[in-house]
Design a protein around this motif. Structure first.
Motif, short mmCIF file in Angstrom:
data_model
loop_
_atom_site.label_atom_id
_atom_site.label_comp_id
_atom_site.label_asym_id
_atom_site.label_seq_id
_atom_site.Cartn_x
_atom_site.Cartn_y
_atom_site.Cartn_z
N LEU A 12 0.93 -1.37 -0.66
CA LEU A 12 0.30 0.09 -0.10
C LEU A 12 0.64 1.21 -0.10
O LEU A 12 0.41 1.68 -0.38
CB LEU A 12 -1.15 0.11 1.36
CG LEU A 12 -1.94 -0.48 0.83
CD1 LEU A 12 -2.71 -1.59 2.38
CD2 LEU A 12 -2.78 -0.25 -0.33
N ALA A 13 2.20 1.67 0.22
CA ALA A 13 2.95 2.18 0.38
C ALA A 13 3.53 2.62 -0.33
O ALA A 13 3.36 3.72 -0.14
CB ALA A 13 3.62 1.87 2.11
N ARG A 14 4.12 1.84 -1.15
CA ARG A 14 4.94 1.50 -2.39
C ARG A 14 3.37 2.13 -3.08
O ARG A 14 3.63 2.97 -4.11
CB ARG A 14 4.89 -0.01 -3.17
CG ARG A 14 5.50 0.69 -4.47
CD ARG A 14 5.81 -1.01 -4.62
NE ARG A 14 7.15 -1.98 -4.06
CZ ARG A 14 6.83 -2.53 -3.26
NH1 ARG A 14 5.79 -2.81 -3.59
NH2 ARG A 14 7.94 -3.47 -2.47
N ASP A 41 -9.31 -5.25 4.61
CA ASP A 41 -9.92 -6.86 5.01
C ASP A 41 -8.19 -7.36 4.57
O ASP A 41 -8.65 -8.17 4.40
CB ASP A 41 -10.39 -6.82 4.18
CG ASP A 41 -11.61 -8.41 5.13
OD1 ASP A 41 -10.96 -8.71 5.76
OD2 ASP A 41 -12.19 -8.95 3.93
N ALA A 42 -7.52 -7.11 6.07
CA ALA A 42 -6.31 -7.82 6.33
C ALA A 42 -6.18 -9.54 6.48
O ALA A 42 -5.81 -10.23 6.55
CB ALA A 42 -5.28 -7.16 6.91
N GLY A 87 -12.11 -1.67 0.88
CA GLY A 87 -11.22 -2.75 -0.05
C GLY A 87 -10.96 -4.05 0.14
O GLY A 87 -10.80 -3.89 0.84
N SER A 88 -10.66 -4.61 -1.15
CA SER A 88 -10.25 -6.01 -1.33
C SER A 88 -9.20 -5.73 -1.56
O SER A 88 -8.43 -6.76 -1.17
CB SER A 88 -11.12 -6.69 -2.14
OG SER A 88 -11.10 -6.47 -3.44
N LEU A 100 -8.33 -0.34 -2.54
CA LEU A 100 -7.87 0.63 -1.46
C LEU A 100 -7.26 2.12 -2.48
O LEU A 100 -7.85 2.83 -1.85
CB LEU A 100 -6.85 -0.59 -0.71
CG LEU A 100 -7.67 -0.84 -0.22
CD1 LEU A 100 -6.94 -2.40 1.07
CD2 LEU A 100 -8.34 -0.46 1.03
N THR A 101 -5.59 1.72 -2.65
CA THR A 101 -5.74 3.12 -3.44
C THR A 101 -6.09 3.94 -3.94
O THR A 101 -6.48 5.35 -3.96
CB THR A 101 -4.41 2.31 -4.37
OG1 THR A 101 -3.77 1.71 -3.24
CG2 THR A 101 -3.21 3.72 -4.91
N GLU A 102 -7.23 2.97 -4.41
CA GLU A 102 -8.55 4.41 -6.05
C GLU A 102 -9.39 5.09 -5.09
O GLU A 102 -10.35 6.05 -5.00
CB GLU A 102 -8.79 2.83 -6.77
CG GLU A 102 -8.14 2.94 -7.55
CD GLU A 102 -9.63 2.14 -9.15
OE1 GLU A 102 -9.84 2.03 -8.93
OE2 GLU A 102 -8.41 1.47 -10.25
#
Length: 373
Positions: free
Chosen positions: A221-223, A300-301, A322-323, A328-330
């Motif tokens: 996610l960070a990247r 949803d980890a 987000g799945s 999630l980024t969007e």
């Protein structure tokens, strides 16, 4: 008045809830103590159970999710006894001895295991004190109804039906909210908090956290987010006690739109500074953010009880989810482009979270014990 708070070391949430309750009791001049309930069975067994819980939760979320669903499917009726209850009952004798050595007026349990031990104490010793169970997730978790507590303090009135369907009498249910520290109820002071943390005043701040263990796809996610965030946006990733994750995020480079932070005790400040929270749906962390009226997007980890938290929040339009990393980024980028959407999310949280859980739990227990004297 003296109140014993029984917790378990299976993650930070249950202990954090216990500390939030203790904070209010102490402020009222009520003597209290927090103790690991499993230690009365065996300190070694307590450490073993907690270590394996953390390992499965962090490294094998699929297995953790499956195990939780199996526990839900085989959750016994309130009058029955499970294998878990029979095992935990071995700690009842030592717990009762400790309770009689320094008598307590009431017991508050912040974990189902603690409440199961108290059920056995009450069975063997009817003179045992009043005890209540505090739900720290937005669901009736496995073994909760089996505990046969005197009162069940649940996160929200919307969940009353679920708890009753599990066999808990309605007159024992109190919708108090989940207990979090009182600092989370202080008004948000974004500019002052950013100045204190050295964060820019002119950017949108996205806070990325996944509990004290830093689980989930935080690195991915960070990247992705640092590549695609709007120019006037910055990601603050808090890795908790996951030093390996912190090192991996630092390897992304000295990016102008990324701040990497390890374990911190300044979470209220970071929430005050943020415009949006990207997080797994932990019961305590989601309640803290809700108290701060901070808009949330869920990762949803892990699943398990956190999957139920996600269902509660998204089902009542209190958060989005987000799945995968792309979705999630969007979602993050879309929310940042729509300030009105963020404001609407904050208003919805304000309208739907009237409770100060720790205060209402203390009111409930003290009222019950005081009224019975």
């Amino acid at each position: 008045m003296r109140i014993l708070i029984l917790s378990c070391n299976t993650g930070e949430g249950h202990n954090s809830a216990a500390k939030a309750i203790s904070e209010v009791l102490t402020a009222r001049g009520i003597e209290n103590e927090i103790t690991d309930a499993l230690s009365f069975w065996s300190p070694k067994i307590s450490k073993f159970i907690c270590n394996w819980h953390v390992r499965l939760y962090k490294r094998a979320p699929v297995i953790f999710r499956m195990g939780y669903r199996m526990a839900e499917d085989h959750d016994p009726e309130p009058e029955d006894t499970s294998m878990v209850y029979n095992l935990l009952s071995q700690g009842a004798k030592k717990l009762y001895e400790a309770m009689t050595a320094t008598p307590w007026d009431a017991v508050i349990c912040t974990h189902p295991f603690a409440s199961l031990i108290m059920r056995r104490v009450r069975r063997d010793h009817p003179d045992a004190p009043f005890y209540g169970f505090v739900a720290t997730d937005y669901t009736c978790s496995p073994y909760v109804a089996e505990s046969q507590a005197d009162v069940y303090m649940i996160p929200d009135e919307k969940l009353r039906g679920e708890f009753m369907n599990c066999g808990i009498p309605g007159d024992r249910i109190r919708p108090t909210g989940i207990p979090v520290r009182q600092v989370f109820f202080q008004p948000r002071r974004q500019a002052q908090s950013r100045s204190a943390l050295g964060l820019p005043l002119d950017k949108k701040i996205i806070l990325l956290i996944c509990g004290s263990m830093g689980c989930g796809p935080m690195k991915q996610l960070a990247r992705e987010l640092t590549r695609r965030l709007p120019e006037k946006a910055m990601l603050v990733a808090i890795c908790g006690r996951n030093d390996k994750l912190r090192e991996e995020l630092l390897e992304l480079g000295n990016l102008p739109n990324l701040r990497v932070q390890g374990f911190t005790t300044d979470m209220p400040l970071y929430m005050d500074a943020a415009d949006l929270l990207l997080t797994k749906p932990g019961g305590l962390s989601s309640t803290e953010a809700a108290a701060k009226r901070l808009p949330m997007i869920f990762i949803d980890a892990v699943g398990g009880c956190e999957g139920r938290n996600l269902e509660f929040y998204t089902g009542h339009n209190l958060a989005t989810a987000g799945s995968d990393v792309e979705e999630l980024t969007e979602l993050v980028c879309a929310k940042l482009r729509d300030p009105g959407a963020l404001a609407a999310m904050a208003r919805t949280l304000e309208e739907n979270f009237p409770h100060n859980g720790a205060v209402e739990i203390c009111d409930c227990v003290v009222g019950q014990v005081g009224g019975s004297r």
